[in-house]
Motif scaffolding. Structure first.
Motif, PDB file in Angstrom:
ATOM      1  N   GLY A  15       0.822  -1.183  -0.024  1.00  0.00           N
ATOM      2  CA  GLY A  15      -0.069  -0.237  -0.059  1.00  0.00           C
ATOM      3  C   GLY A  15       0.776   1.387   0.082  1.00  0.00           C
ATOM      4  N   GLY A  16       2.099   1.260   0.448  1.00  0.00           N
ATOM      5  CA  GLY A  16       3.038   2.281   0.226  1.00  0.00           C
ATOM      6  C   GLY A  16       3.290   2.615  -1.080  1.00  0.00           C
ATOM      7  N   SER A  17       4.429   3.616  -1.104  1.00  0.00           N
ATOM      8  CA  SER A  17       5.069   4.270  -2.110  1.00  0.00           C
ATOM      9  C   SER A  17       6.479   4.436  -2.398  1.00  0.00           C
ATOM     10  CB  SER A  17       4.416   5.665  -2.316  1.00  0.00           C
ATOM     11  OG  SER A  17       3.063   5.686  -2.490  1.00  0.00           O
ATOM     12  N   LEU A  18       7.121   4.146  -3.420  1.00  0.00           N
ATOM     13  CA  LEU A  18       8.434   4.367  -3.530  1.00  0.00           C
ATOM     14  C   LEU A  18       8.629   5.224  -4.976  1.00  0.00           C
ATOM     15  CD1 LEU A  18      10.393   1.038  -2.741  1.00  0.00           C
ATOM     16  CD2 LEU A  18      10.628   3.298  -1.722  1.00  0.00           C
ATOM     17  N   VAL A  19       9.682   5.936  -4.918  1.00  0.00           N
ATOM     18  CA  VAL A  19      10.115   6.405  -6.279  1.00  0.00           C
ATOM     19  C   VAL A  19      11.749   5.910  -6.818  1.00  0.00           C
ATOM     20  CG1 VAL A  19      10.787   8.734  -7.556  1.00  0.00           C
ATOM     21  CG2 VAL A  19       8.837   8.710  -5.733  1.00  0.00           C
ATOM     22  N   LEU A  20      11.700   5.379  -7.777  1.00  0.00           N
ATOM     23  CA  LEU A  20      12.916   5.261  -8.517  1.00  0.00           C
ATOM     24  C   LEU A  20      13.487   6.094  -9.274  1.00  0.00           C
ATOM     25  CD1 LEU A  20      12.301   1.358  -9.244  1.00  0.00           C
ATOM     26  CD2 LEU A  20      12.993   2.198  -7.024  1.00  0.00           C
ATOM     27  N   SER A  21      14.809   6.097  -9.400  1.00  0.00           N
ATOM     28  CA  SER A  21      15.548   7.285  -9.923  1.00  0.00           C
ATOM     29  C   SER A  21      16.624   6.471 -10.975  1.00  0.00           C
ATOM     30  CB  SER A  21      16.263   8.427  -9.230  1.00  0.00           C
ATOM     31  OG  SER A  21      15.130   9.045  -8.656  1.00  0.00           O
ATOM     32  N   CYS A  22      16.690   7.032 -12.161  1.00  0.00           N
ATOM     33  CA  CYS A  22      17.826   6.521 -13.184  1.00  0.00           C
ATOM     34  C   CYS A  22      18.861   7.728 -13.555  1.00  0.00           C
ATOM     35  CB  CYS A  22      17.114   5.503 -14.093  1.00  0.00           C
ATOM     36  SG  CYS A  22      18.361   4.926 -15.476  1.00  0.00           S
ATOM     37  N   ALA A  23      20.050   7.749 -13.251  1.00  0.00           N
ATOM     38  CA  ALA A  23      20.748   8.712 -13.954  1.00  0.00           C
ATOM     39  C   ALA A  23      21.586   8.324 -15.047  1.00  0.00           C
ATOM     40  CB  ALA A  23      21.619   9.513 -12.845  1.00  0.00           C
ATOM     41  N   ALA A  24      21.330   9.045 -16.065  1.00  0.00           N
ATOM     42  CA  ALA A  24      21.898   8.549 -17.385  1.00  0.00           C
ATOM     43  C   ALA A  24      22.946   9.330 -17.609  1.00  0.00           C
ATOM     44  CB  ALA A  24      20.911   8.543 -18.576  1.00  0.00           C
ATOM     45  N   SER A  25      23.968   8.788 -18.337  1.00  0.00           N
ATOM     46  CA  SER A  25      25.166   9.751 -18.774  1.00  0.00           C
ATOM     47  C   SER A  25      26.002   9.083 -19.911  1.00  0.00           C
ATOM     48  CB  SER A  25      26.100   9.905 -17.575  1.00  0.00           C
ATOM     49  OG  SER A  25      26.485   8.767 -17.227  1.00  0.00           O
ATOM     50  N   GLY A  26      26.673   9.820 -20.542  1.00  0.00           N
ATOM     51  CA  GLY A  26      27.659   9.132 -21.491  1.00  0.00           C
ATOM     52  C   GLY A  26      27.131   9.029 -22.893  1.00  0.00           C
ATOM     53  N   TYR A  27      26.031  10.084 -23.240  1.00  0.00           N
ATOM     54  CA  TYR A  27      25.527  10.114 -24.745  1.00  0.00           C
ATOM     55  C   TYR A  27      25.043  11.514 -24.898  1.00  0.00           C
ATOM     56  CZ  TYR A  27      20.778  10.073 -22.460  1.00  0.00           C
ATOM     57  OH  TYR A  27      19.803  10.389 -21.837  1.00  0.00           O
ATOM     58  N   THR A  28      24.951  11.753 -26.392  1.00  0.00           N
ATOM     59  CA  THR A  28      24.586  13.053 -26.879  1.00  0.00           C
ATOM     60  C   THR A  28      23.279  13.030 -27.526  1.00  0.00           C
ATOM     61  OG1 THR A  28      26.029  12.852 -28.550  1.00  0.00           O
ATOM     62  CG2 THR A  28      26.826  14.026 -26.410  1.00  0.00           C
ATOM     63  N   TYR A  29      22.969  11.749 -27.895  1.00  0.00           N
ATOM     64  CA  TYR A  29      21.972  11.499 -28.988  1.00  0.00           C
ATOM     65  C   TYR A  29      20.519  12.230 -28.216  1.00  0.00           C
ATOM     66  CZ  TYR A  29      24.311   7.985 -31.653  1.00  0.00           C
ATOM     67  OH  TYR A  29      25.025   7.117 -32.459  1.00  0.00           O
ATOM     68  N   SER A  30      19.836  12.641 -29.079  1.00  0.00           N
ATOM     69  CA  SER A  30      18.739  13.323 -28.732  1.00  0.00           C
ATOM     70  C   SER A  30      17.521  12.392 -29.097  1.00  0.00           C
ATOM     71  CB  SER A  30      18.068  14.685 -29.755  1.00  0.00           C
ATOM     72  OG  SER A  30      18.255  14.367 -31.054  1.00  0.00           O
ATOM     73  N   SER A  31      17.573  11.342 -30.040  1.00  0.00           N
ATOM     74  CA  SER A  31      16.809  10.337 -30.273  1.00  0.00           C
ATOM     75  C   SER A  31      16.955   8.905 -29.353  1.00  0.00           C
ATOM     76  CB  SER A  31      16.863  10.117 -31.743  1.00  0.00           C
ATOM     77  OG  SER A  31      16.091   8.791 -32.019  1.00  0.00           O
ATOM     78  N   TYR A  32      16.175   9.040 -28.240  1.00  0.00           N
ATOM     79  CA  TYR A  32      16.102   7.556 -27.396  1.00  0.00           C
ATOM     80  C   TYR A  32      14.606   7.514 -26.850  1.00  0.00           C
ATOM     81  CZ  TYR A  32      16.443  11.237 -23.943  1.00  0.00           C
ATOM     82  OH  TYR A  32      16.019  12.416 -23.107  1.00  0.00           O
ATOM     83  N   TYR A  33      14.778   6.043 -26.348  1.00  0.00           N
ATOM     84  CA  TYR A  33      13.572   6.173 -25.341  1.00  0.00           C
ATOM     85  C   TYR A  33      14.078   5.167 -24.163  1.00  0.00           C
ATOM     86  CZ  TYR A  33      12.811   2.071 -28.361  1.00  0.00           C
ATOM     87  OH  TYR A  33      12.713   0.811 -29.022  1.00  0.00           O
TER      88      TYR A  33
END
Length: 126
Positions: A15-33
């Motif tokens: 019943g509780g909540s959590l927030v996951l984060s993901c820090a991305a680095s090392g790319y310059t592409y503007s096209s991604y998902y």
């Protein structure tokens, strides 16, 4: 070298909540998902949520209405807000990226992603 680093996992009561984060680095592409996947021992990686560069999202039926994926493009950070957690949400959660983006769709398919984080454990108690 693309790197994805997850954080925010841990134990939580049902019943509780959590927030996951993901820090991305090392790319310059503007096209991604990017997407969030989860895995329990003995099973394959399940696609949970995905988000495209323009903000379009996809969710698995098992989390729709409870989880929200979002991104801060400027910070290159991906988030997963998880509400109303259930014991069956217990898993290792992985952040993934497809860089550059593919036009083939299948955003919740693990095979579509070419970069992965190391995973963070989420444990939901009943």
């Amino acid at each position: 070298q693309v790197q994805l680093v997850e954080s925010g996992g841990g134990p939580v009561q049902g019943g509780g909540s959590l927030v996951l984060s993901c820090a991305a680095s090392g790319y310059t592409y503007s096209s991604y998902y990017m997407g969030w996947f989860r895995q329990v021992p003995g099973k394959g990686r399940e696609g949970v949520a995905a988000i495209r560069r323009d903000g379009t999202t996809n969710y698995s039926d098992s989390v729709k209405g409870r989880f929200t994926i979002s991104q801060d493009n400027a910070k290159k950070t991906l988030y997963l807000q998880m509400n109303s957690l259930k014991p069956e949400d217990t898993a290792v959660y992985y952040c993934a990226a497809r860089i550059p983006a593919s036009s083939s769709g299948g955003y919740l398919g693990a095979i579509m992603y070419n970069y992965w984080g190391q995973g963070t454990q989420v444990t939901v108690s009943s």
